[in-house]
Motif scaffolding. Structure first.
Motif, PDB file in Angstrom:
ATOM      1  N   ALA A   1       0.838  -1.198   0.000  1.00 21.03           N
ATOM      2  CA  ALA A   1       0.000   0.000   0.000  1.00 21.03           C
ATOM      3  C   ALA A   1       0.871   1.246   0.000  1.00 21.03           C
ATOM      4  CB  ALA A   1      -0.926  -0.007   1.210  1.00 21.03           C
ATOM      5  N   ALA A   2       0.497   2.223  -0.792  1.00 18.48           N
ATOM      6  CA  ALA A   2       1.307   3.436  -0.941  1.00 18.48           C
ATOM      7  C   ALA A   2       1.230   4.346   0.271  1.00 18.48           C
ATOM      8  CB  ALA A   2       0.866   4.205  -2.188  1.00 18.48           C
ATOM      9  N   ARG A   3       0.204   4.155   1.110  1.00 21.12           N
ATOM     10  CA  ARG A   3       0.010   5.058   2.256  1.00 21.12           C
ATOM     11  C   ARG A   3      -0.689   4.287   3.364  1.00 21.12           C
ATOM     12  NH1 ARG A   3      -2.937   6.353  -2.030  1.00 21.12           N
ATOM     13  NH2 ARG A   3      -1.429   7.977  -2.577  1.00 21.12           N
ATOM     14  N   PRO A   4      -0.700   4.818   4.577  1.00 22.19           N
ATOM     15  CA  PRO A   4      -1.398   4.125   5.666  1.00 22.19           C
ATOM     16  C   PRO A   4      -2.892   4.093   5.417  1.00 22.19           C
ATOM     17  CG  PRO A   4      -0.703   6.309   6.367  1.00 22.19           C
ATOM     18  CD  PRO A   4      -0.080   6.083   5.025  1.00 22.19           C
ATOM     19  N   ASP A   5      -3.535   3.063   5.926  1.00 21.04           N
ATOM     20  CA  ASP A   5      -4.980   2.902   5.775  1.00 21.04           C
ATOM     21  C   ASP A   5      -5.660   3.551   6.975  1.00 21.04           C
ATOM     22  OD1 ASP A   5      -7.589   1.526   6.362  1.00 21.04           O
ATOM     23  OD2 ASP A   5      -7.134   0.534   4.465  1.00 21.04           O
TER      24      ASP A   5
ATOM     25  N   SER B   1       1.647   9.635   7.903  1.00 20.25           N
ATOM     26  CA  SER B   1       1.879   9.413   6.473  1.00 20.25           C
ATOM     27  C   SER B   1       3.362   9.424   6.133  1.00 20.25           C
ATOM     28  CB  SER B   1       1.153  10.486   5.655  1.00 20.25           C
ATOM     29  OG  SER B   1      -0.240  10.362   5.782  1.00 20.25           O
ATOM     30  N   THR B   2       4.095  10.351   6.730  1.00 24.92           N
ATOM     31  CA  THR B   2       5.524  10.461   6.434  1.00 24.92           C
ATOM     32  C   THR B   2       6.255   9.182   6.795  1.00 24.92           C
ATOM     33  OG1 THR B   2       5.548  12.855   6.711  1.00 24.92           O
ATOM     34  CG2 THR B   2       7.637  11.714   6.981  1.00 24.92           C
ATOM     35  N   HIS B   3       5.972   8.627   7.975  1.00 22.76           N
ATOM     36  CA  HIS B   3       6.650   7.396   8.398  1.00 22.76           C
ATOM     37  C   HIS B   3       6.275   6.223   7.489  1.00 22.76           C
ATOM     38  CE1 HIS B   3       7.709   9.583  12.024  1.00 22.76           C
ATOM     39  NE2 HIS B   3       8.453   8.573  12.404  1.00 22.76           N
ATOM     40  N   ALA B   4       5.001   6.121   7.160  1.00 20.40           N
ATOM     41  CA  ALA B   4       4.569   5.018   6.303  1.00 20.40           C
ATOM     42  C   ALA B   4       5.154   5.136   4.902  1.00 20.40           C
ATOM     43  CB  ALA B   4       3.043   4.973   6.245  1.00 20.40           C
ATOM     44  N   GLN B   5       5.124   6.329   4.341  1.00 18.71           N
ATOM     45  CA  GLN B   5       5.621   6.512   2.981  1.00 18.71           C
ATOM     46  C   GLN B   5       7.131   6.334   2.895  1.00 18.71           C
ATOM     47  OE1 GLN B   5       3.994  10.322   1.869  1.00 18.71           O
ATOM     48  NE2 GLN B   5       1.921   9.524   1.728  1.00 18.71           N
ATOM     49  N   ALA B   6       7.856   6.682   3.961  1.00 18.30           N
ATOM     50  CA  ALA B   6       9.300   6.440   3.971  1.00 18.30           C
ATOM     51  C   ALA B   6       9.583   4.946   3.938  1.00 18.30           C
ATOM     52  CB  ALA B   6       9.925   7.076   5.211  1.00 18.30           C
ATOM     53  N   ASP B   7       8.801   4.181   4.690  1.00 23.32           N
ATOM     54  CA  ASP B   7       8.962   2.726   4.671  1.00 23.32           C
ATOM     55  C   ASP B   7       8.657   2.163   3.287  1.00 23.32           C
ATOM     56  OD1 ASP B   7       8.890   0.069   6.617  1.00 23.32           O
ATOM     57  OD2 ASP B   7       7.492  -0.093   4.928  1.00 23.32           O
ATOM     58  N   VAL B   8       7.564   2.624   2.700  1.00 22.67           N
ATOM     59  CA  VAL B   8       7.163   2.105   1.391  1.00 22.67           C
ATOM     60  C   VAL B   8       8.200   2.449   0.323  1.00 22.67           C
ATOM     61  CG1 VAL B   8       5.450   2.352  -0.454  1.00 22.67           C
ATOM     62  CG2 VAL B   8       4.715   2.103   1.919  1.00 22.67           C
ATOM     63  N   ALA B   9       8.797   3.627   0.406  1.00 21.65           N
ATOM     64  CA  ALA B   9       9.824   4.006  -0.572  1.00 21.65           C
ATOM     65  C   ALA B   9      10.989   3.032  -0.527  1.00 21.65           C
ATOM     66  CB  ALA B   9      10.297   5.434  -0.310  1.00 21.65           C
TER      67      ALA B   9
ATOM     68  N   VAL C   1       0.345  -3.640   4.199  1.00 29.01           N
ATOM     69  CA  VAL C   1      -0.092  -2.293   4.571  1.00 29.01           C
ATOM     70  C   VAL C   1       0.785  -1.761   5.704  1.00 29.01           C
ATOM     71  CG1 VAL C   1      -2.007  -0.878   5.387  1.00 29.01           C
ATOM     72  CG2 VAL C   1      -2.455  -2.864   3.921  1.00 29.01           C
ATOM     73  N   PRO C   2       1.509  -0.659   5.487  1.00 27.85           N
ATOM     74  CA  PRO C   2       2.333  -0.079   6.557  1.00 27.85           C
ATOM     75  C   PRO C   2       1.461   0.602   7.601  1.00 27.85           C
ATOM     76  CG  PRO C   2       2.352   1.365   4.656  1.00 27.85           C
ATOM     77  CD  PRO C   2       1.567   0.146   4.251  1.00 27.85           C
ATOM     78  N   SER C   3       1.882   0.524   8.861  1.00 29.57           N
ATOM     79  CA  SER C   3       1.090   1.114   9.936  1.00 29.57           C
ATOM     80  C   SER C   3       1.994   1.680  11.017  1.00 29.57           C
ATOM     81  CB  SER C   3       0.157   0.063  10.551  1.00 29.57           C
ATOM     82  OG  SER C   3      -0.428   0.542  11.741  1.00 29.57           O
ATOM     83  N   VAL C   4       1.669   2.868  11.504  1.00 27.28           N
ATOM     84  CA  VAL C   4       2.374   3.455  12.637  1.00 27.28           C
ATOM     85  C   VAL C   4       1.867   2.871  13.953  1.00 27.28           C
ATOM     86  CG1 VAL C   4       2.598   5.602  13.966  1.00 27.28           C
ATOM     87  CG2 VAL C   4       3.085   5.594  11.518  1.00 27.28           C
ATOM     88  N   PHE C   5       0.577   2.518  14.010  1.00 30.55           N
ATOM     89  CA  PHE C   5      -0.014   2.075  15.269  1.00 30.55           C
ATOM     90  C   PHE C   5      -0.030   0.562  15.429  1.00 30.55           C
ATOM     91  CE2 PHE C   5      -1.843   6.313  14.579  1.00 30.55           C
ATOM     92  CZ  PHE C   5      -1.447   6.907  15.766  1.00 30.55           C
ATOM     93  N   CYS C   6       0.449  -0.163  14.464  1.00 30.79           N
ATOM     94  CA  CYS C   6       0.656  -1.606  14.620  1.00 30.79           C
ATOM     95  C   CYS C   6       1.895  -1.794  15.494  1.00 30.79           C
ATOM     96  CB  CYS C   6       0.843  -2.247  13.251  1.00 30.79           C
ATOM     97  SG  CYS C   6       0.922  -4.038  13.268  1.00 30.79           S
ATOM     98  N   TRP C   7       1.839  -2.728  16.461  1.00 26.73           N
ATOM     99  CA  TRP C   7       2.931  -2.861  17.416  1.00 26.73           C
ATOM    100  C   TRP C   7       3.447  -4.293  17.472  1.00 26.73           C
ATOM    101  CZ3 TRP C   7       6.627  -0.408  19.488  1.00 26.73           C
ATOM    102  CH2 TRP C   7       7.266  -0.865  20.641  1.00 26.73           C
TER     103      TRP C   7
END
Length: 331
Positions: free
Chosen positions: A17-21, A150-158, A207-213
């Motif tokens: 995924a290009a961005r967080p859901d 979004s910034t953290h997720a998109q950096a990971d996806v890049a 799917v990248p997630s900031v709140f997934c732990w």
């Protein structure tokens, strides 16, 4: 242990995924607000989020906590794939959940409070309240920090995209170690339950997630389109805006004085000629800077007769959100 079984077709159908859901982040952040996991990373954010929650009607966080408890399963209908297109699309999909599926998934949850019975029955008023709670929580609790999410997720996806480009699907799956372990044709992860998911040519969306732990999360129903939500790297300061020195305009430092001014004016959706007038540039100079910003995908243009209307792209909006103007800075 979670095991995803791949075929050759599945390897060709891996999507990141290009961005967080937004709905996955709503549910997973609700989980975190009800437990004490990841204290070093999330406690400061929890404090701010709880302050925001206190401004909401009590029934809203109460309802979300019931459906997305601190530990254990939550119903699949809360995280439909349509949310990848935006929060409103996701909420519409949630509210369109067939009644039988809604009842089955909620009835399978342990210790669901009795006051949720109208929702279990699929009553229209209860569904409307759920949509209102999801939207209000997102706008009040998550949206203030969404640019950083979004910034953290998109950096990971890049980074994942570069890995896929240079190494293919095998290298991409290997890049998730130690969280995910790729032993062809099986992708394994530590998981609270022992589960096997046979992709059977359907592929999988990561799917990248900031709140997934710590551990990945997936859907309960193996018949739904396969999804694996994974945590991105973040520090204890992930939620804080970047510190700025008094009087510093970081956007100006990045783009230069004129282009920063053009971008800020473009946020108002003006005509190209109006930008020139407000900044005090010639039309030729304005066109030159607009072309550069358009090529950088920060702005887009739409023709209106003989005029050109400007508007910011999502990337341009995120850039402005992270770099608000200095006090009394007007164009």
């Amino acid at each position: 242990m979670l095991r995803l079984h791949f075929t050759s077709d599945d390897l060709a159908r891996i999507r990141v995924a290009a961005r967080p859901d937004p709905l996955w982040e709503v549910v997973l952040s609700t989980n975190l607000l009800g437990n004490r996991e990841g204290r070093a990373v999330f406690d400061a954010w929890r404090g701010r989020a709880r302050e925001r929650l206190r401004q909401l009607p009590v029934w809203m966080p109460r309802l979300l906590r019931a459906l997305a408890p601190p530990y254990g399963d939550f119903p699949d209908f809360l995280t439909p794939c349509e949310a990848a297109a935006g929060m409103e699309c996701g909420i519409e999909a949630v509210l369109s959940t067939p009644g039988r599926r809604l009842s089955q998934e909620l009835a399978a949850m342990p210790r669901l409070p009795e006051w949720t019975a109208p929702l279990v029955r699929g009553e229209a008023a209860a569904l409307t309240s759920l949509g209102q709670a999801l939207r209000t929580y997102y706008e009040s609790v998550l949206l203030p920090d969404w640019p950083r999410v979004s910034t953290h997720a998109q950096a990971d996806v890049a980074g994942r995209a570069r890995t896929l480009l240079h190494g293919g699907a095998d290298a991409l799956l290997e890049s998730f170690r130690p969280l995910l372990r790729w032993t062809p044709p099986v992708l394994e992860a530590d998981y609270p339950k022992d589960r096997d998911i046979h992709l059977a040519g359907r592929g999988v969306t990561l799917v990248p997630s900031v709140f997934c732990w710590r551990t990945v999360v997936t859907l309960i129903d193996p018949g739904l389109a396969p999804v694996v939500v994974y945590p991105v790297e973040r520090t204890a300061e992930w939620w804080r805006p970047h510190a700025r020195h008094p009087g510093q305009d970081t956007l100006q430092s990045l783009l230069g004085t004129t282009r920063a001014a053009v971008l800020r004016v473009a946020a108002d959706g003006p005509l190209a000629g109006e930008v020139a007038r407000r900044i005090g540039l010639s039309l030729a100079a304005t066109s030159y800077h607009l072309k550069a910003l358009r090529e950088a995908r920060l702005i887009s243009c739409s023709r209106r007769g003989t005029s050109t209307l400007l508007f910011l792209t999502p990337l341009g909006l995120d850039l402005l959100a992270e770099n608000p103007p200095r006090p009394n800075q007007v164009y």
